[in-house]
Design a protein around this motif. Structure first.
Motif, PDB file in Angstrom:
ATOM      1  N   ARG A   1       4.395  10.099  12.902  1.00  0.00           N
ATOM      2  CA  ARG A   1       5.798  10.517  12.915  1.00  0.00           C
ATOM      3  C   ARG A   1       5.978  11.837  12.178  1.00  0.00           C
ATOM      4  NH1 ARG A   1       7.724   6.693  10.097  1.00  0.00           N
ATOM      5  NH2 ARG A   1       8.018   5.238  11.827  1.00  0.00           N
ATOM      6  N   SER A   2       5.377  11.955  10.994  1.00  0.00           N
ATOM      7  CA  SER A   2       5.529  13.191  10.216  1.00  0.00           C
ATOM      8  C   SER A   2       4.860  14.361  10.925  1.00  0.00           C
ATOM      9  CB  SER A   2       4.960  13.006   8.812  1.00  0.00           C
ATOM     10  OG  SER A   2       3.552  12.834   8.839  1.00  0.00           O
ATOM     11  N   PHE A   3       3.768  14.094  11.647  1.00  0.00           N
ATOM     12  CA  PHE A   3       3.081  15.165  12.372  1.00  0.00           C
ATOM     13  C   PHE A   3       3.980  15.730  13.466  1.00  0.00           C
ATOM     14  CE2 PHE A   3      -0.604  16.582  15.153  1.00  0.00           C
ATOM     15  CZ  PHE A   3      -0.971  17.625  14.315  1.00  0.00           C
ATOM     16  N   ARG A   4       4.635  14.866  14.200  1.00  0.00           N
ATOM     17  CA  ARG A   4       5.553  15.354  15.236  1.00  0.00           C
ATOM     18  C   ARG A   4       6.700  16.142  14.616  1.00  0.00           C
ATOM     19  NH1 ARG A   4       5.387  14.107  20.431  1.00  0.00           N
ATOM     20  NH2 ARG A   4       3.735  12.703  21.126  1.00  0.00           N
ATOM     21  N   GLN A   5       7.200  15.667  13.502  1.00  0.00           N
ATOM     22  CA  GLN A   5       8.309  16.362  12.851  1.00  0.00           C
ATOM     23  C   GLN A   5       7.920  17.762  12.404  1.00  0.00           C
ATOM     24  OE1 GLN A   5       9.291  13.513   9.795  1.00  0.00           O
ATOM     25  NE2 GLN A   5      10.657  12.337  11.128  1.00  0.00           N
TER      26      GLN A   5
ATOM     27  N   ASP B   1      -0.356   7.566  26.375  1.00  0.00           N
ATOM     28  CA  ASP B   1       0.868   6.806  26.630  1.00  0.00           C
ATOM     29  C   ASP B   1       0.569   5.309  26.703  1.00  0.00           C
ATOM     30  OD1 ASP B   1       2.267   9.154  26.663  1.00  0.00           O
ATOM     31  OD2 ASP B   1       2.410   9.271  28.847  1.00  0.00           O
ATOM     32  N   LYS B   2      -0.542   4.964  27.317  1.00  0.00           N
ATOM     33  CA  LYS B   2      -0.923   3.554  27.440  1.00  0.00           C
ATOM     34  C   LYS B   2      -1.205   2.947  26.065  1.00  0.00           C
ATOM     35  CE  LYS B   2      -3.954   0.568  30.168  1.00  0.00           C
ATOM     36  NZ  LYS B   2      -5.068   0.539  31.157  1.00  0.00           N
ATOM     37  N   ALA B   3      -1.684   3.788  25.139  1.00  0.00           N
ATOM     38  CA  ALA B   3      -2.009   3.312  23.787  1.00  0.00           C
ATOM     39  C   ALA B   3      -0.796   3.309  22.864  1.00  0.00           C
ATOM     40  CB  ALA B   3      -3.108   4.182  23.180  1.00  0.00           C
ATOM     41  N   GLY B   4       0.324   3.816  23.341  1.00  0.00           N
ATOM     42  CA  GLY B   4       1.527   3.818  22.506  1.00  0.00           C
ATOM     43  C   GLY B   4       2.309   5.111  22.545  1.00  0.00           C
ATOM     44  N   GLY B   5       1.648   6.216  22.878  1.00  0.00           N
ATOM     45  CA  GLY B   5       2.344   7.467  23.125  1.00  0.00           C
ATOM     46  C   GLY B   5       2.723   8.295  21.929  1.00  0.00           C
ATOM     47  N   ASP B   6       2.338   7.886  20.713  1.00  0.00           N
ATOM     48  CA  ASP B   6       2.790   8.641  19.546  1.00  0.00           C
ATOM     49  C   ASP B   6       1.786   9.676  19.061  1.00  0.00           C
ATOM     50  OD1 ASP B   6       1.073   6.639  18.797  1.00  0.00           O
ATOM     51  OD2 ASP B   6       2.196   6.010  17.025  1.00  0.00           O
ATOM     52  N   VAL B   7       0.627   9.785  19.702  1.00  0.00           N
ATOM     53  CA  VAL B   7      -0.353  10.822  19.362  1.00  0.00           C
ATOM     54  C   VAL B   7      -0.030  12.086  20.152  1.00  0.00           C
ATOM     55  CG1 VAL B   7      -2.787  11.494  19.535  1.00  0.00           C
ATOM     56  CG2 VAL B   7      -2.175   9.202  18.748  1.00  0.00           C
ATOM     57  N   MET B   8       0.012  13.214  19.484  1.00  0.00           N
ATOM     58  CA  MET B   8       0.306  14.475  20.154  1.00  0.00           C
ATOM     59  C   MET B   8      -0.904  14.966  20.941  1.00  0.00           C
ATOM     60  SD  MET B   8       2.702  16.731  17.609  1.00  0.00           S
ATOM     61  CE  MET B   8       3.059  17.867  18.963  1.00  0.00           C
ATOM     62  N   LEU B   9      -0.674  15.420  22.158  1.00  0.00           N
ATOM     63  CA  LEU B   9      -1.726  15.966  23.008  1.00  0.00           C
ATOM     64  C   LEU B   9      -1.620  17.486  23.017  1.00  0.00           C
ATOM     65  CD1 LEU B   9      -4.020  15.727  25.077  1.00  0.00           C
ATOM     66  CD2 LEU B   9      -2.254  15.428  26.852  1.00  0.00           C
ATOM     67  N   VAL B  10      -2.726  18.138  22.703  1.00  0.00           N
ATOM     68  CA  VAL B  10      -2.783  19.601  22.667  1.00  0.00           C
ATOM     69  C   VAL B  10      -3.621  20.083  23.847  1.00  0.00           C
ATOM     70  CG1 VAL B  10      -3.423  21.617  21.302  1.00  0.00           C
ATOM     71  CG2 VAL B  10      -2.670  19.514  20.155  1.00  0.00           C
TER      72      VAL B  10
ATOM     73  N   PRO C   1      -1.750  13.575   8.223  1.00  0.00           N
ATOM     74  CA  PRO C   1      -2.058  13.445   9.649  1.00  0.00           C
ATOM     75  C   PRO C   1      -3.296  14.279   9.999  1.00  0.00           C
ATOM     76  CG  PRO C   1       0.254  14.014   9.302  1.00  0.00           C
ATOM     77  CD  PRO C   1      -0.428  14.192   7.990  1.00  0.00           C
ATOM     78  N   ILE C   2      -4.131  13.753  10.878  1.00  0.00           N
ATOM     79  CA  ILE C   2      -5.339  14.448  11.312  1.00  0.00           C
ATOM     80  C   ILE C   2      -5.234  14.768  12.794  1.00  0.00           C
ATOM     81  CG2 ILE C   2      -7.845  14.314  11.596  1.00  0.00           C
ATOM     82  CD1 ILE C   2      -7.054  14.374   8.679  1.00  0.00           C
TER      83      ILE C   2
ATOM     84  N   ASP D   1       0.853  -1.188   0.000  1.00  0.00           N
ATOM     85  CA  ASP D   1       0.000   0.000   0.000  1.00  0.00           C
ATOM     86  C   ASP D   1       0.895   1.246   0.000  1.00  0.00           C
ATOM     87  OD1 ASP D   1      -1.843   1.995   0.362  1.00  0.00           O
ATOM     88  OD2 ASP D   1      -2.852   1.071   2.062  1.00  0.00           O
ATOM     89  N   PRO D   2       0.818   2.111  -1.045  1.00  0.00           N
ATOM     90  CA  PRO D   2       1.693   3.286  -1.100  1.00  0.00           C
ATOM     91  C   PRO D   2       1.242   4.410  -0.160  1.00  0.00           C
ATOM     92  CG  PRO D   2       0.204   3.277  -2.974  1.00  0.00           C
ATOM     93  CD  PRO D   2      -0.032   1.982  -2.234  1.00  0.00           C
ATOM     94  N   ARG D   3       0.038   4.291   0.374  1.00  0.00           N
ATOM     95  CA  ARG D   3      -0.437   5.331   1.281  1.00  0.00           C
ATOM     96  C   ARG D   3       0.314   5.256   2.601  1.00  0.00           C
ATOM     97  NH1 ARG D   3      -6.607   5.415   2.228  1.00  0.00           N
ATOM     98  NH2 ARG D   3      -5.986   7.416   3.113  1.00  0.00           N
ATOM     99  N   PRO D   4       0.560   6.391   3.228  1.00  0.00           N
ATOM    100  CA  PRO D   4       1.290   6.364   4.503  1.00  0.00           C
ATOM    101  C   PRO D   4       0.489   5.626   5.573  1.00  0.00           C
ATOM    102  CG  PRO D   4       0.363   8.542   4.094  1.00  0.00           C
ATOM    103  CD  PRO D   4       0.176   7.760   2.836  1.00  0.00           C
ATOM    104  N   SER D   5       1.201   4.920   6.421  1.00  0.00           N
ATOM    105  CA  SER D   5       0.563   4.216   7.527  1.00  0.00           C
ATOM    106  C   SER D   5       0.222   5.199   8.643  1.00  0.00           C
ATOM    107  CB  SER D   5       1.497   3.139   8.067  1.00  0.00           C
ATOM    108  OG  SER D   5       2.625   3.742   8.693  1.00  0.00           O
ATOM    109  N   ILE D   6      -0.552   4.733   9.609  1.00  0.00           N
ATOM    110  CA  ILE D   6      -0.865   5.564  10.774  1.00  0.00           C
ATOM    111  C   ILE D   6       0.421   5.970  11.489  1.00  0.00           C
ATOM    112  CG2 ILE D   6      -2.019   5.613  13.016  1.00  0.00           C
ATOM    113  CD1 ILE D   6      -3.891   5.714  10.566  1.00  0.00           C
ATOM    114  N   THR D   7       1.343   5.021  11.609  1.00  0.00           N
ATOM    115  CA  THR D   7       2.630   5.329  12.240  1.00  0.00           C
ATOM    116  C   THR D   7       3.379   6.398  11.459  1.00  0.00           C
ATOM    117  OG1 THR D   7       2.792   3.089  13.140  1.00  0.00           O
ATOM    118  CG2 THR D   7       4.840   4.350  12.970  1.00  0.00           C
ATOM    119  N   ASP D   8       3.374   6.299  10.140  1.00  0.00           N
ATOM    120  CA  ASP D   8       4.028   7.308   9.294  1.00  0.00           C
ATOM    121  C   ASP D   8       3.406   8.682   9.515  1.00  0.00           C
ATOM    122  OD1 ASP D   8       5.660   5.381   8.128  1.00  0.00           O
ATOM    123  OD2 ASP D   8       4.294   5.045   6.447  1.00  0.00           O
ATOM    124  N   LYS D   9       2.086   8.715   9.549  1.00  0.00           N
ATOM    125  CA  LYS D   9       1.389   9.996   9.717  1.00  0.00           C
ATOM    126  C   LYS D   9       1.741  10.627  11.060  1.00  0.00           C
ATOM    127  CE  LYS D   9      -2.756   8.851   6.990  1.00  0.00           C
ATOM    128  NZ  LYS D   9      -4.235   8.721   7.069  1.00  0.00           N
TER     129      LYS D   9
END
Length: 284
Positions: free
Chosen positions: A13-17, A145-154, A83-84, A3-11
């Motif tokens: 990661r790019s959002f944090r960057q 954090d319990k779910a993996g910690g890669d979602v940004m909290l605003v 990323p959303i 699948d050439p579409r970015p994965s959730i992990t990719d999205k």
């Protein structure tokens, strides 16, 4: 074939960057069509708008049921390669356990960011006490954090939106939310250069989100010079669309005239865009 579409992990990661340096615009679609059009313009991320989505469903802002919002988040995540960031209002729960559960459900939709605000909806007491608001940010942080910690909290301080325009209170809330685990800070209603610069300095080195939902004289370049990392527009794009529809509909109802259709988007252009967009996604 992969699948050439970015994965959730990719999205995620790019959002944090995106928040690490510079300044980017994060516009707010309210449905699949608006999300895909915004993506076509080259934006790097999108954010939901609670108000824009509410109006599209026939609700006032902050009145859409949680499950409807979760379905909307899932829909936009699936519809876009970007990323959303989720406008998750005040978390759809009064208790900390319920808030944490709801944040977990939001994370499971595949979003890359999520905001929690400190407003109550009570005009007599429009903001939560700061200690209670901090506890809610901590609960959201723990759930992420319990779910993996890669979602940004605003963390959002709604002071200026509810008429409490003491900048010191806003700074105190944002810094407390930062210490409680918010990755990005946000105070909608801030407008002046002096206010913006003060908030940037107060939350540094963490990024500040600036809302510009009005005809501001500021440009993206000027906002970037003030140190803002990202700029959202809230319900402004949805209001612009509603404004065009309302003007045309009122002219037809009140005057029997069709002049306002002169500013309408071309149906051919829209059909061509969505036809080509669908083909790209099918081939991709």
């Amino acid at each position: 074939m992969a699948d050439p579409r970015p994965s959730i992990t990719d999205k995620r990661r790019s959002f944090r960057q995106l928040h690490e340096s510079g300044c980017f615009a994060i516009p707010n679609p309210w449905d699949i069509g608006s999300a895909r059009y915004l993506q076509s313009l080259g934006y790097k991320a999108l954010a939901t708008t609670s108000s824009g989505f509410a109006w599209s469903k026939g609700y006032n802002d902050n009145a859409v049921p949680r499950d409807t919002v979760l379905a909307h988040l899932n829909e936009l995540v699936e519809a876009s390669d970007l990323p959303i960031n989720a406008d998750f209002e005040s978390g759809f729960a009064s208790g900390l356990g319920g808030l944490a559960d709801n944040v977990r459900l939001a994370v499971e939709t595949g979003i890359a960011g999520l905001s929690i605000e400190d407003s109550t909806g009570d005009r007599a007491n429009p903001l939560l006490p700061i200690d209670a608001a901090v506890d809610r940010i901590r609960a959201a942080r723990h759930a992420i954090d319990k779910a993996g910690g890669d979602v940004m909290l605003v963390g959002r301080a709604e002071c200026f939106l509810v008429g409490r325009t003491d900048l010191d209170e806003t700074i105190a809330r944002l810094t407390a939310y930062s210490m409680a685990g918010a990755d990005c800070l946000y105070a909608p209603g801030i407008r002046s250069r002096e206010q913006i610069a003060a908030l940037v300095a107060a939350v540094a080195p963490k990024p500040l989100n600036l809302l510009i939902g009005h005809a501001s004289p500021l440009t993206m370049a000027e906002v970037a010079e003030l140190g803002v990392r990202r700029v959202s527009v809230g319900g402004a794009l949805a209001r612009a669309a509603w404004g065009g529809m309302m003007r045309a509909a009122r002219m037809l109802a009140d005057e029997g005239r069709f002049d306002a259709f002169a500013d309408a988007a071309s149906g051919v252009e829209l059909d061509d865009f969505f036809r080509d967009d669908r083909r790209r996604r099918q081939l991709g």
